[in-house]
Enzyme design. Structure first.
Site, PDB file in Angstrom:
ATOM      1  CB  THR A  80      -0.965  -5.109   0.743  1.00 10.78           C
ATOM      2  OG1 THR A  80      -1.876  -5.783  -0.091  1.00 10.78           O
ATOM      3  CG2 THR A  80       0.543  -5.672   0.824  1.00 10.78           C
ATOM      4  CD  GLN A  81      -0.525  -1.566   6.232  1.00 12.74           C
ATOM      5  OE1 GLN A  81       0.427  -0.704   6.331  1.00 12.74           O
ATOM      6  NE2 GLN A  81      -1.907  -1.236   5.595  1.00 12.74           N
TER       7      GLN A  81
END
Lengths: 264, 262, 166
Positions: free
Chosen positions: B33-34
């Site tokens: 997850t960015q």
């Protein structure tokens, strides 16, 4: 024979359905949008005397301009018995990224407790200090983002104080300030503890001036220097305030005090 | 006809062409997850003399779109603790499953209600999960509040975020609430000593007032919310509260911004 | 683009019926010391001006104020007061609002009419900081803030003010 049941299709032979070579998913490096550190502000300091060491830290925790809480201790007893560290003689202070600070404290506490369990005697501060250096250096390429100070009583009964950088380089010192207001507090300590830039009155001028010699200070003097350092830091640094936690380590144990600071 | 067992059950190359296996590639890059996608906004909570009140609205936003309007962001763990989730909703649902499995494991290993995981234990657990994930550069994009009772039956309230940072305070709020609700709540409960003088009704009123202010000024909020009160009697969770007594009447008296300046 | 300041520090303080102003004498380029005799305090009659920041601007600004103060003296036939000097510095710096001199000035002096001590400091575009206690400036300003806040008290006498903590 073994090759027949390997599961892989014969090289260049009549393939089954998996004919195409696997196509890679879209390539090209993606930038990480996640930065794993933050600064929780605050300041700590430690001063060692002839037969005691005083550790201190403010209790404010911040993120940016927000105050997370007015009471988040930065001083931790290390070793001793049980979760309350009964009988501990070592204190660790950490300032910087609080999550790393807590993780580091828990690592060191476990190490010191395991040492006593395995060797049947409490760990000395010098040993603990060196071990802490190793713990920090072990994460050299993903460091614990903290400035640690370790305080205790050495094997000769004298006050001991060790300070660290985030990757474990360390040194024994008389006094050290760390954290957000370190640059404000440290020169004050140089002047008041090590008597830097202080001279014997009436000893002359220029090269005749006699520097005032540093000597171990009595406990009440050190306590008031610590209070002055923090009340001053509170005035000029927004990340410092709310409360002052002090731990005084003597051969008889650790005394803990808390005094309110300005909450603005 | 292909007699190799690996080809059984697959479409025939000579009829359908080479099989496109790209969709079940498993050896691509691992993805982390960015940034959060579907998000929940603030969670607010306050301690009182014999428990904790916690609240969060029922909205899950997709950017500025109010995408899901019936997402419950408070999760009862057991009779001693409630978790409030801010941030990514899919990561919240992952944590929800994680807590379910933890609860099942706990119920198998110990049937003694005296030793049930309390809010403090739960906070320690979740904080370590969060810290582990941030250390793996694969964060759970949430800010959690854990409310309930500790091992001594005293009110407990603490937070854990995507970096693994933890702290505790008599009042806590995540996201926008840290700016808007926290000052309101700190005025009533400035320190730990003040908690003893706050009744359940006072705390509920305070938290509801905070939710109202947040609905007025947080564009990613809504007027339906969940509120939980945790005391020795257990968890009292209401998941379909509606904001009451809304009025912009006070705005008449505000001077210094907007169309009028003086 | 802001050029890196050349290292230097300056502090001004109010004591009992007195003021003190001090600076270091180092001129450096980052870690390299170029000179050990580069004063940063300039005196214009009863007023003393400390300048830290970019060394070339320190020289330029000190000369500029020598010129301006001399012109003031010729026109007014009297010395400039610290307060007037403060306003002169402020307006002169603000003239260069969008292309500033990279200096952080400090003023210390005693007003000869009232006999009262006066100190003040500025940012590089002339915002005045009227302080009752002390003014710090330069690359060591954090350190000076810490020491001053810790050691300063009202009505310090002159020997203590000059750093000889006897």
């Amino acid at each position: 024979m073994a090759a027949l049941f390997s599961g892989a299709p014969p090289q260049g032979g009549p393939g089954y359905s998996f004919k195409q070579t696997p196509t890679m998913a879209p390539s090209g490096e993606r930038q990480h949008g996640f930065y794993p550190y933050t600064d929780n502000g605050g300041s700590t300091l430690g001063i060692s005397g002839a037969d005691f060491t005083i550790m201190a830290g403010d209790t404010r925790s911040t993120s940016g301009y927000n105050i997370n809480t007015r009471y988040a201790p930065k001083l931790f007893k290390i070793g001793g018995e049980g979760p309350d560290n009964k009988g501990a003689r070592i204190v660790l202070s950490v300032v910087g990224f609080a999550a790393d600070g807590d993780a580091l404290k828990e690592r060191l506490d476990t190490i010191v407790k395991m040492y006593k369990y395995q060797h049947g005697k409490p760990m000395s501060v010098s040993a603990c200090a060196q071990r802490l250096s190793h713990v920090l250096y072990n994460k050299r390429f993903f460091p614990y983002y903290v400035h640690a100070i370790l305080g205790g009583i050495d094997e000769d009964g004298k006050g001991a104080l060790y300070s660290y950088d985030p990757v474990g380089s360390y040194e024994r010192e008389q006094c050290r300030a760390a954290g957000a207001a370190a640059s404000l507090i440290m020169p004050f300590l140089d002047n008041q503890v090590n008597f830097k830039n202080q001279y014997e009155p009436g000893s002359g001028t220029g090269h005749d001036l006699q520097a005032k010699v540093a000597q171990p200070l009595p406990r009440d003097t050190v306590e008031s220097i610590v209070r002055d350092a923090f009340t001053s830091a509170v005035e000029r640094h927004i990340e410092v305030g709310d409360g002052l936690q002090m731990m005084i380590i003597t051969p008889n144990g650790v005394e803990e005090t808390f005094t309110p600071l300005k909450r603005d | 006809m292909n007699h190799l067992p690996q080809a059984w059950g697959r479409p025939r190359d000579d009829v359908y062409g080479a099989y496109d296996n790209s969709h079940f590639q498993t050896n691509g890059p691992t993805t982390h997850t960015q940034s959060p996608i579907v998000t929940g906004t603030s969670v607010v909570a306050a301690k009182f003399k014999d428990g904790v009140v916690i609240a969060a609205d029922n909205l899950a936003s997709y950017g500025s779109l109010a995408r899901f309007t019936d997402v419950k962001r408070l999760r009862k763990f057991n009779s001693l603790s409630v978790v409030g989730f801010g941030g990514d909703v899919s990561d919240m649902q992952y944590l929800d499953r994680l807590l379910n499995s933890l609860d099942i494991r706990e119920n198998y290993s110990s049937t003694d209600p005296e030793n049930a995981l309390n809010a403090k234990n739960l906070h320690t657990y979740l904080a370590k999960v969060m810290y582990k994930r941030r250390s793996d550069f694969n964060p759970l994009w949430n800010h959690l509040l854990i409310a309930g009772l500790d091992g001594e039956g005293k009110p407990f309230l603490a937070s854990a975020d995507l970096l693994g940072t933890t702290f505790s305070s008599p009042t806590l709020a995540t996201g926008f609430g840290a700016h808007l609700a926290q000052p309101i709540m700190r005025r009533v409960i400035p320190d730990e000593a003040a908690v003893a003088g706050v009744s359940k009704e006072d705390a509920i009123k305070l938290v509801k007032e905070s939710m109202k202010v947040l609905f007025y000024r947080d564009a990613r909020s809504m007027d339906q919310y969940s509120i939980a009160v945790i005391t020795k009697e257990g968890v009292e969770l209401k998941e379909n509260e509606k904001l009451e007594n809304q009025s912009w009447e006070f705005a008449e008296r505000i001077r210094g911004y907007g169309t009028q300046v003086n | 683009m802001i050029p890196p300041p050349d290292g230097g520090a300056c502090v001004a303080m109010v004591g009992k019926d007195c003021v003190a102003i001090a600076c270091d004498l180092r001129l450096g380029m980052q870690a390299l010391t170029v000179s050990n005799n580069f004063p940063k305090i300039f005196s214009y009659g009863d007023v003393h001006l400390g300048l830290t920041g970019l060394a070339t601007d320190v020289s330029t600004v000190s000369d500029l104020f020598r010129y301006k103060v001399n012109m003031y003296r010729l026109r007014e036939e009297r010395n400039i007061s610290p307060q007037t000097m403060a306003n002169l510095v402020s307006s002169s710096l603000y003239e260069r609002r969008f292309g500033p001199y990279f200096v952080s000035p400090v003023i210390a002096g005693i007003n000869q009419t009232s006999g009262k001590p006066f100190i003040c400091g500025f940012d590089s575009i002339g915002c005045i900081d009227f302080a009752k206690d002390f003014i710090v400036s330069g690359t060591a300003s954090d350190q000076l803030f810490g020491t001053c806040e810790g050691l300063w008290e009202p009505d310090l006498v002159s020997c203590a003010c000059s750093g000889d903590m006897g």
